[in-house]
Design an enzyme around this catalytic site. Sequence first.
Site, PDB file in Angstrom:
ATOM      1  N   ASN A  48       0.839  -1.337   0.062  1.00  0.00           N
ATOM      2  CA  ASN A  48       0.078   0.050   0.261  1.00  0.00           C
ATOM      3  C   ASN A  48       0.923   1.181   0.195  1.00  0.00           C
ATOM      4  O   ASN A  48       1.976   1.127   0.556  1.00  0.00           O
ATOM      5  CB  ASN A  48      -1.050   0.012   1.237  1.00  0.00           C
ATOM      6  CG  ASN A  48      -0.403   0.621   2.287  1.00  0.00           C
ATOM      7  OD1 ASN A  48      -0.434   1.993   2.493  1.00  0.00           O
ATOM      8  ND2 ASN A  48       0.038  -0.255   3.407  1.00  0.00           N
ATOM      9  N   ARG A  49       0.281   2.485  -0.505  1.00  0.00           N
ATOM     10  CA  ARG A  49       1.082   3.533  -0.652  1.00  0.00           C
ATOM     11  C   ARG A  49      -0.338   4.621  -0.243  1.00  0.00           C
ATOM     12  O   ARG A  49      -0.178   5.650  -0.892  1.00  0.00           O
ATOM     13  CB  ARG A  49       1.669   3.942  -1.733  1.00  0.00           C
ATOM     14  CG  ARG A  49       1.142   3.677  -3.239  1.00  0.00           C
ATOM     15  CD  ARG A  49       1.835   4.437  -4.369  1.00  0.00           C
ATOM     16  NE  ARG A  49       1.008   4.016  -5.578  1.00  0.00           N
ATOM     17  CZ  ARG A  49       1.245   3.089  -6.414  1.00  0.00           C
ATOM     18  NH1 ARG A  49       2.323   2.217  -6.208  1.00  0.00           N
ATOM     19  NH2 ARG A  49       0.768   3.077  -7.474  1.00  0.00           N
ATOM     20  N   SER A  78       5.789   5.230   8.826  1.00  0.00           N
ATOM     21  CA  SER A  78       4.859   4.916   7.488  1.00  0.00           C
ATOM     22  C   SER A  78       5.971   5.208   6.351  1.00  0.00           C
ATOM     23  O   SER A  78       6.556   6.256   6.181  1.00  0.00           O
ATOM     24  CB  SER A  78       3.614   5.538   7.203  1.00  0.00           C
ATOM     25  OG  SER A  78       3.187   5.542   5.963  1.00  0.00           O
ATOM     26  N   LYS A 129       5.785   3.669  17.156  1.00  0.00           N
ATOM     27  CA  LYS A 129       5.741   2.625  16.090  1.00  0.00           C
ATOM     28  C   LYS A 129       6.792   2.700  15.100  1.00  0.00           C
ATOM     29  O   LYS A 129       6.913   3.852  14.323  1.00  0.00           O
ATOM     30  CB  LYS A 129       4.503   2.473  15.321  1.00  0.00           C
ATOM     31  CG  LYS A 129       4.344   1.296  14.398  1.00  0.00           C
ATOM     32  CD  LYS A 129       2.727   1.333  13.774  1.00  0.00           C
ATOM     33  CE  LYS A 129       2.645  -0.041  12.969  1.00  0.00           C
ATOM     34  NZ  LYS A 129       1.136  -0.571  12.458  1.00  0.00           N
ATOM     35  N   THR A 166       5.088  -1.408   7.932  1.00  0.00           N
ATOM     36  CA  THR A 166       5.389  -2.145   6.693  1.00  0.00           C
ATOM     37  C   THR A 166       6.804  -1.810   6.248  1.00  0.00           C
ATOM     38  O   THR A 166       7.405  -1.175   6.514  1.00  0.00           O
ATOM     39  CB  THR A 166       4.321  -1.648   5.579  1.00  0.00           C
ATOM     40  OG1 THR A 166       4.689  -0.096   5.537  1.00  0.00           O
ATOM     41  CG2 THR A 166       2.972  -1.766   5.920  1.00  0.00           C
ATOM     42  N   TYR A 195      -3.430  -7.500  11.156  1.00  0.00           N
ATOM     43  CA  TYR A 195      -4.399  -7.130  10.115  1.00  0.00           C
ATOM     44  C   TYR A 195      -4.610  -7.870   8.757  1.00  0.00           C
ATOM     45  O   TYR A 195      -5.368  -8.304   8.310  1.00  0.00           O
ATOM     46  CB  TYR A 195      -4.190  -5.510  10.008  1.00  0.00           C
ATOM     47  CG  TYR A 195      -4.643  -4.835   8.671  1.00  0.00           C
ATOM     48  CD1 TYR A 195      -6.272  -5.302   8.147  1.00  0.00           C
ATOM     49  CD2 TYR A 195      -4.345  -3.780   8.105  1.00  0.00           C
ATOM     50  CE1 TYR A 195      -6.648  -4.579   7.023  1.00  0.00           C
ATOM     51  CE2 TYR A 195      -5.003  -2.899   7.008  1.00  0.00           C
ATOM     52  CZ  TYR A 195      -6.214  -3.318   6.513  1.00  0.00           C
ATOM     53  OH  TYR A 195      -6.593  -2.886   5.492  1.00  0.00           O
TER      54      TYR A 195
END
Length: 335
Positions: free
Chosen positions: A108-109, A172, A214, A244, A315
């Site tokens: 994902n982006r 992220s 995180k 990620t 998830y």
Amino acid sequence: MYPLIKKALFNLDAENAHQLAIQSLKLFGKTPFSLACSLPDNPTEVMGLRFKNPIGLAAGADKNGEAIDGFAKLGFGFIEVGTVTPVAQDGNPRPRQFRILEAEGIINRNGFNNLGVDVLIENVKKAKYNGILGINIGKNATTPIEHSLDDYQICLRKVYPHASYVTVNISSPNTKNLRSLQYGEALDDLLRSLKAEQAQLSQKFGGYKPLVLKIAPDLTAEEIASVADSLVHHQIDAVIAGNTTLSRDSVAGLPFADQQGGLSGKPLNALSTQLISQLSQELNGKLPIIGSGGIHSVQSGQEKINAGASLLQLYSAMIYQGPDLVRQLVRKISI
């Protein structure tokens, strides 16, 4: 049952399928039914909070807190919503989610697409869920990196009275320069300021809410050691390992593997477990680790516990395996 649902969902674009799943869980949350009622309690205490079981929903699944009650009925011991930013933002252009089917992975982006912190808070207030709720906070894409603290402070002040704990997301890969906050003085300055804010909010609201960081799984051993030192020095309450990955080693040559963004799901498992193990050695029990990234079976979850994690989050694997994985983990993970 889920194989039929999965077949229908996988006929849709990945993001449309996710939105349909969220709306379905939102409706499920309003029904009297629950998949959690037959589950045994497996309580554990972490960060001074009592979790009914150690299996949590990772941030990113329910960015706006729309389906908290629905997710709770799947059996999770805690739920983390977000990432949320001070104001609403669209995120990166679509398509921005890609299934790596052969490896049970997802790239994902998204770029922190969300409706803003105020909408999330209203959804949290409407939810009937009374378990442990984490709220994951980030910065807006338009906020210069040197002013990141402003965004984190805005979010922390707003979510504090509504969260059981607050996660600071600086890892992220889809927000420009965000990961630079994980290093050296930038990290120390951020943590120092947020801990000071936490102390003020604790007095204001008459209760201490743990602060969690995180981090990314792509850190070198030296960077992990540096992050661990900062976590201990600033008395951060826990660390989520991890987010990620930008690495494609585990999916090289597969369709969509060359897409830009963060890779999650089964291909992330070994890397995140390695991160937990290295962090655990550096931290030596001084603060708890929440293991996240690639959990797809009881064995992969137990490996993270054995490597040093006190809690787990998942998830992506639910997309491929359905909610029964949650119940398997709750029943069989040994802390």
